[in-house]
Write a protein that holds these residues in place. Sequence first.
Motif, PDB file in Angstrom:
ATOM      1  N   LYS A   1      47.694  -9.613  79.718  1.00 51.79           N
ATOM      2  CA  LYS A   1      46.873  -8.623  80.606  1.00 51.79           C
ATOM      3  C   LYS A   1      47.539  -7.238  80.831  1.00 51.79           C
ATOM      4  O   LYS A   1      47.207  -6.368  80.427  1.00 51.79           O
ATOM      5  N   SER A   2      48.780  -7.620  81.223  1.00 52.67           N
ATOM      6  CA  SER A   2      49.364  -5.950  81.571  1.00 52.67           C
ATOM      7  C   SER A   2      49.779  -5.006  79.631  1.00 52.67           C
ATOM      8  O   SER A   2      50.029  -4.137  79.547  1.00 52.67           O
ATOM      9  N   LYS A   3      50.267  -6.269  79.049  1.00 51.81           N
ATOM     10  CA  LYS A   3      50.078  -5.704  77.734  1.00 51.81           C
ATOM     11  C   LYS A   3      49.354  -4.977  77.095  1.00 51.81           C
ATOM     12  O   LYS A   3      49.021  -4.507  76.003  1.00 51.81           O
ATOM     13  N   GLU A   4      47.842  -5.794  77.233  1.00 51.82           N
ATOM     14  CA  GLU A   4      46.852  -5.588  76.816  1.00 51.82           C
ATOM     15  C   GLU A   4      46.075  -3.631  77.146  1.00 51.82           C
ATOM     16  O   GLU A   4      45.519  -3.117  76.894  1.00 51.82           O
ATOM     17  N   LEU A   5      46.926  -4.279  78.787  1.00 46.94           N
ATOM     18  CA  LEU A   5      46.438  -2.963  78.812  1.00 46.94           C
ATOM     19  C   LEU A   5      47.469  -1.698  79.181  1.00 46.94           C
ATOM     20  O   LEU A   5      46.637  -0.516  79.248  1.00 46.94           O
ATOM     21  N   GLY A   6      48.667  -1.677  78.788  1.00 47.61           N
ATOM     22  CA  GLY A   6      50.247  -0.858  78.590  1.00 47.61           C
ATOM     23  C   GLY A   6      50.349  -0.596  80.085  1.00 47.61           C
ATOM     24  O   GLY A   6      51.330   0.613  80.009  1.00 47.61           O
ATOM     25  N   PHE A   7      50.524  -1.522  80.719  1.00 50.63           N
ATOM     26  CA  PHE A   7      50.886  -1.182  81.842  1.00 50.63           C
ATOM     27  C   PHE A   7      52.702  -1.510  81.885  1.00 50.63           C
ATOM     28  O   PHE A   7      52.674  -2.671  82.469  1.00 50.63           O
ATOM     29  N   SER A   8      52.974  -1.502  81.252  1.00 52.70           N
ATOM     30  CA  SER A   8      55.091  -1.328  81.409  1.00 52.70           C
ATOM     31  C   SER A   8      55.840  -1.120  82.614  1.00 52.70           C
ATOM     32  O   SER A   8      56.417  -2.106  82.690  1.00 52.70           O
ATOM     33  N   GLN A   9      54.721  -0.596  83.318  1.00 49.83           N
ATOM     34  CA  GLN A   9      55.803  -1.091  85.566  1.00 49.83           C
ATOM     35  C   GLN A   9      55.295  -1.862  85.906  1.00 49.83           C
ATOM     36  O   GLN A   9      55.325  -2.212  86.321  1.00 49.83           O
ATOM     37  N   VAL A  10      54.176  -3.263  84.715  1.00 47.64           N
ATOM     38  CA  VAL A  10      53.831  -4.628  85.847  1.00 47.64           C
ATOM     39  C   VAL A  10      54.873  -5.324  84.998  1.00 47.64           C
ATOM     40  O   VAL A  10      54.835  -5.927  83.811  1.00 47.64           O
ATOM     41  N   GLU A  11      55.303  -6.196  85.770  1.00 47.61           N
ATOM     42  CA  GLU A  11      56.136  -7.482  85.811  1.00 47.61           C
ATOM     43  C   GLU A  11      55.717  -8.705  86.801  1.00 47.61           C
ATOM     44  O   GLU A  11      56.152  -8.662  87.504  1.00 47.61           O
ATOM     45  N   PRO A  12      55.738  -9.739  85.723  1.00 47.77           N
ATOM     46  CA  PRO A  12      55.005 -10.760  86.436  1.00 47.77           C
ATOM     47  C   PRO A  12      56.341 -11.735  87.399  1.00 47.77           C
ATOM     48  O   PRO A  12      57.386 -11.322  85.687  1.00 47.77           O
ATOM     49  N   ILE A  13      56.439 -12.035  88.194  1.00 53.77           N
ATOM     50  CA  ILE A  13      57.983 -12.625  88.775  1.00 53.77           C
ATOM     51  C   ILE A  13      57.090 -14.029  88.482  1.00 53.77           C
ATOM     52  O   ILE A  13      56.470 -14.476  90.080  1.00 53.77           O
TER      53      ILE A  13
END
Length: 262
Positions: free
Chosen positions: A146-158
Amino acid sequence: MFSQAKTEIHLPSYQLMKTSIGYFSLLFFLCFALSCSGQSSSKKSKEEVYTYKNASFDGIGKVYMGREISFVMGFEGMSWLERSSREKEENVSKAIENLPVEPNSVVADIGAGSGYFTFRIAPRVPEGKVYAVEIQDSAIKYLSSKSKELGFSQVEPIMGTETSPNLPENTVDVALMVDVYHELEYPVEMLAGIRKALKPKGKLILIEYRGEDDWIPIKPLHKMTVNQAKIELEANGFKLVQNGKFLSIQHFLVFEQVAKPL
């Protein structure tokens, strides 16, 4: 005569030495016993942080400071997290608006689930980061996609664990748990991990359904009272600095660290 005198002179010294050895042996034994007792007591008290009972309908039978811990909602419940009525029911925009963040803040959304909050926080920290912490593989995969789809490079799943958020130490400005804290199987360990991750002036925010209000249609174990939240977090090195009362059915509780756990 000299030999006898020598014997008579040294005999008491020998007896004194025996007495001293006996005394120090006893002293050593007592100290060792007390030390073991202390270690045993410390270990015992650590083990007894949690107690156990017959599980309630929606609980796991594990109790922390008088509160039974609830079941974790599986990622299968994603549709409920993403329901169209959630904004109206929970004033999510109001909660996001009141987060104490700047464009370069680092936020940890602990128990991120489907990222409902994660992806609404991300636009507020374009120069910062949002750690989306989850313990379920399916959630991590979804958050990454989802983060790639939305273009949110500042989101990092942990990928966290039941006992640790696995966050970098001294990096987080705001740690957020939305309807999550009551599900933590190891709240003491998790709070210790969050303390390590927070910067010295970092904040921990709990959003929890109000346990004081019976009319709120949420299962009892999935609610928290302000008093219970304060008791538990104060015991783990946090103090309540803001009780936001602007949400319809939830608490917005802001905690800061104290020097040492109380």
